[in-house]
Design a protein around this motif. Sequence first.
Motif, PDB file in Angstrom:
ATOM      1  N   THR A  26       2.207   4.621  -1.320  1.00 32.17           N
ATOM      2  CA  THR A  26       1.643   5.586  -2.279  1.00 32.17           C
ATOM      3  C   THR A  26       2.678   6.608  -2.741  1.00 32.17           C
ATOM      4  OG1 THR A  26       0.928   6.996  -0.475  1.00 32.17           O
ATOM      5  CG2 THR A  26      -0.698   5.411  -1.325  1.00 32.17           C
TER       6      THR A  26
ATOM      7  N   ASP B  38       2.828   6.241 -14.369  1.00 30.18           N
ATOM      8  CA  ASP B  38       2.306   4.918 -14.076  1.00 30.18           C
ATOM      9  C   ASP B  38       2.151   4.236 -15.435  1.00 30.18           C
ATOM     10  OD1 ASP B  38       0.652   2.787 -13.747  1.00 30.18           O
ATOM     11  OD2 ASP B  38      -0.671   3.765 -12.303  1.00 30.18           O
TER      12      ASP B  38
ATOM     13  N   ARG C 205      -0.464   7.809 -16.701  1.00 28.54           N
ATOM     14  CA  ARG C 205      -0.683   9.062 -15.982  1.00 28.54           C
ATOM     15  C   ARG C 205       0.644   9.556 -15.375  1.00 28.54           C
ATOM     16  NH1 ARG C 205      -2.408  10.709 -10.970  1.00 28.54           N
ATOM     17  NH2 ARG C 205      -2.041   8.648 -10.102  1.00 28.54           N
TER      18      ARG C 205
ATOM     19  N   GLY D  66       1.103   9.608  -5.556  1.00 26.51           N
ATOM     20  CA  GLY D  66      -0.032   9.239  -6.413  1.00 26.51           C
ATOM     21  C   GLY D  66       0.090   7.823  -6.934  1.00 26.51           C
ATOM     22  N   ILE D  67       0.881   6.980  -6.241  1.00 25.07           N
ATOM     23  CA  ILE D  67       0.993   5.566  -6.638  1.00 25.07           C
ATOM     24  C   ILE D  67      -0.263   4.828  -6.146  1.00 25.07           C
ATOM     25  CG2 ILE D  67       2.333   3.442  -6.267  1.00 25.07           C
ATOM     26  CD1 ILE D  67       4.810   5.250  -5.918  1.00 25.07           C
ATOM     27  N   MET D  68      -0.785   3.919  -6.977  1.00 26.35           N
ATOM     28  CA  MET D  68      -1.957   3.124  -6.579  1.00 26.35           C
ATOM     29  C   MET D  68      -1.570   2.225  -5.402  1.00 26.35           C
ATOM     30  SD  MET D  68      -4.175   3.856  -8.935  1.00 26.35           S
ATOM     31  CE  MET D  68      -5.380   2.524  -8.992  1.00 26.35           C
ATOM     32  N   PRO D  69      -2.306   2.263  -4.282  1.00 27.86           N
ATOM     33  CA  PRO D  69      -1.950   1.379  -3.174  1.00 27.86           C
ATOM     34  C   PRO D  69      -2.203  -0.083  -3.564  1.00 27.86           C
ATOM     35  CG  PRO D  69      -3.819   2.817  -2.599  1.00 27.86           C
ATOM     36  CD  PRO D  69      -3.473   3.114  -4.007  1.00 27.86           C
ATOM     37  N   ALA D  70      -1.205  -0.922  -3.380  1.00 27.59           N
ATOM     38  CA  ALA D  70      -1.347  -2.345  -3.727  1.00 27.59           C
ATOM     39  C   ALA D  70      -0.237  -3.119  -3.024  1.00 27.59           C
ATOM     40  CB  ALA D  70      -1.250  -2.523  -5.237  1.00 27.59           C
TER      41      ALA D  70
ATOM     42  N   THR E 107      -1.462   3.219 -16.640  1.00 25.07           N
ATOM     43  CA  THR E 107      -2.449   4.223 -17.051  1.00 25.07           C
ATOM     44  C   THR E 107      -1.829   5.313 -17.918  1.00 25.07           C
ATOM     45  OG1 THR E 107      -1.989   5.593 -15.124  1.00 25.07           O
ATOM     46  CG2 THR E 107      -3.690   3.912 -14.864  1.00 25.07           C
TER      47      THR E 107
ATOM     48  N   ASN F  16       0.804  -1.231   0.000  1.00 22.95           N
ATOM     49  CA  ASN F  16       0.000   0.000   0.000  1.00 22.95           C
ATOM     50  C   ASN F  16       0.840   1.285   0.000  1.00 22.95           C
ATOM     51  OD1 ASN F  16      -2.380  -1.465  -0.031  1.00 22.95           O
ATOM     52  ND2 ASN F  16      -2.296  -1.739   2.210  1.00 22.95           N
TER      53      ASN F  16
ATOM     54  N   VAL G 144       3.293  -2.911  -8.139  1.00 24.66           N
ATOM     55  CA  VAL G 144       3.069  -1.650  -8.862  1.00 24.66           C
ATOM     56  C   VAL G 144       4.394  -1.174  -9.445  1.00 24.66           C
ATOM     57  CG1 VAL G 144       2.216   0.715  -8.688  1.00 24.66           C
ATOM     58  CG2 VAL G 144       1.287  -1.042  -7.190  1.00 24.66           C
TER      59      VAL G 144
END
Length: 506
Positions: free
Chosen positions: A434, A490, A495, A461-465, A493, A432, A470
């Motif tokens: 970010t 990313d 982005r 702004g990293i997707m939590p995972a 995406t 998680n 990621v």
Amino acid sequence: MHKEPIIGIDLGTTNSCAAIVEDSGNVKLIPYKGGEYTIPSIFAIDDKGNELIGFEAKRQWQLNPRNTVYGSKRLVGVNYSSEVVGTMKKAVAYNMRAGTKNDVTLDVGKKEFSLQEISAKILGKIRDVASNYLKTPIKRAVVTVPAYFNDRQRQSVKDAGKLIDLEVVRIINEPTAAALAYGVGKTLKEKVVIYDLGGGTFDVSIIEIRDRVFEVKATGGDVFLGGIDFDNAIIHHVLKDFAAKTGIDLATDPVAMQRIKDLAERTKIDLSAREEVPFNIPFITMTAQGQPLNIEMKFTRKMLEQLTNQLVDRTLQMVARVLVDSGLSTKDIDEVMLVGGQTRMPVVQDRLTKFFGKPPSKGVHPDEAVAIGAALYAHSLEDNTNLRIQLLDVIPMAIGLERGDGGFHVVFPRNASIPNAKQLLATTSIDNQTELAMRIYQGDHDTVARNDLLGEFTFSGIMPAKAGTVNVEIIFDVSVEGILTMRAKDPATGREMKTTVRVTQS
């Protein structure tokens, strides 16, 4: 109607100089009143609170050493905690202390100044002299820096321009500028060594000239080796000799030191033309009983050579390293160019003649070539130019990131060509996560602790995972000026992520 002209500025450690390409295509150095082409890079505040720059500052230097700043280019973009600062403190009378970003702040005449502000004052003076001479406002310039300046030092020069509303259109390396002064308009096909030993810095670059293409093969240098150090070798000898004779240490007396400094520089210059000169200063100090004491010595060229031998050795070790980096031998070199006032010393020329097996060329003026090259390059950037120059330069030292073990992961090796871009794929190391933080360094050592920290980049702004699932694509971009920018996206995406840069100071 075309825009106002772009001038070329050589912002030197001891002297600065500017030039312009006239409509006729001739390059003209911009004269200062009194017919001088160089302006001392000195800033002072007198006892009435007036700011003095250039000759006016130099004239009052002996009487006001504590509020007269010289050699400040050596401190630009430097950490307060670095060795450079310690060495400078011993050699100068002005006061320096840590600034808010662990950079250097100077106290001059009851005011405080950053190094950018001091550079801006000197740039402003050069611009005003040029505007008065050309009778037109000057808003844009190409400014030169030592090839061995790192990213932060280059950025500082751009920032100094912003402070006075002078757009630094491009920063180029001093030896590269000197090569332009030598090669533009001559349809050459040559490999040249530019040996640039100025007042405060040493650079050596190997440049292949193919008509209008100037390709830097390799570069190296030392931003803490120059004419000032040759002066200091004389000063140190004089102080030691005086202390041995009288038991008095003059190093604590700023006015005496200033008189010794002035004569040391004159003596060094005189010894390039003569074998022996007197070194006499009357009434340098008093005995405890009030008896005046004089300095009375002789200096020979041999003595000066012995005192500065290891300085010349250091330059030649760097020349050897740069040759190895370029993959060339001394036989492949067509010309050796001398730039910088200190190259007038006969032993420098003798040692280079032995090293390369041929005498250096007299193809450029050692004090003027850098400003002339900057002006030629400025002219090539103008809208209405018929001069097209292609510069292929390199970064002087590696840029990379800190590895987990404190090692240095190189992204761009030393002498990588610029402009240049590289991509790295990074991944998260905890669940998680970010944000991703990276510390970026520049230098020639395997451990980051011995290199210069350029800054800490945080990508948020990293997707939590889950850790390691990621990916973040990081793009490193070094501009034609040797200045680094970074962005991250990313890859899933496309982005772009937000970057914050803290130019943290170690």
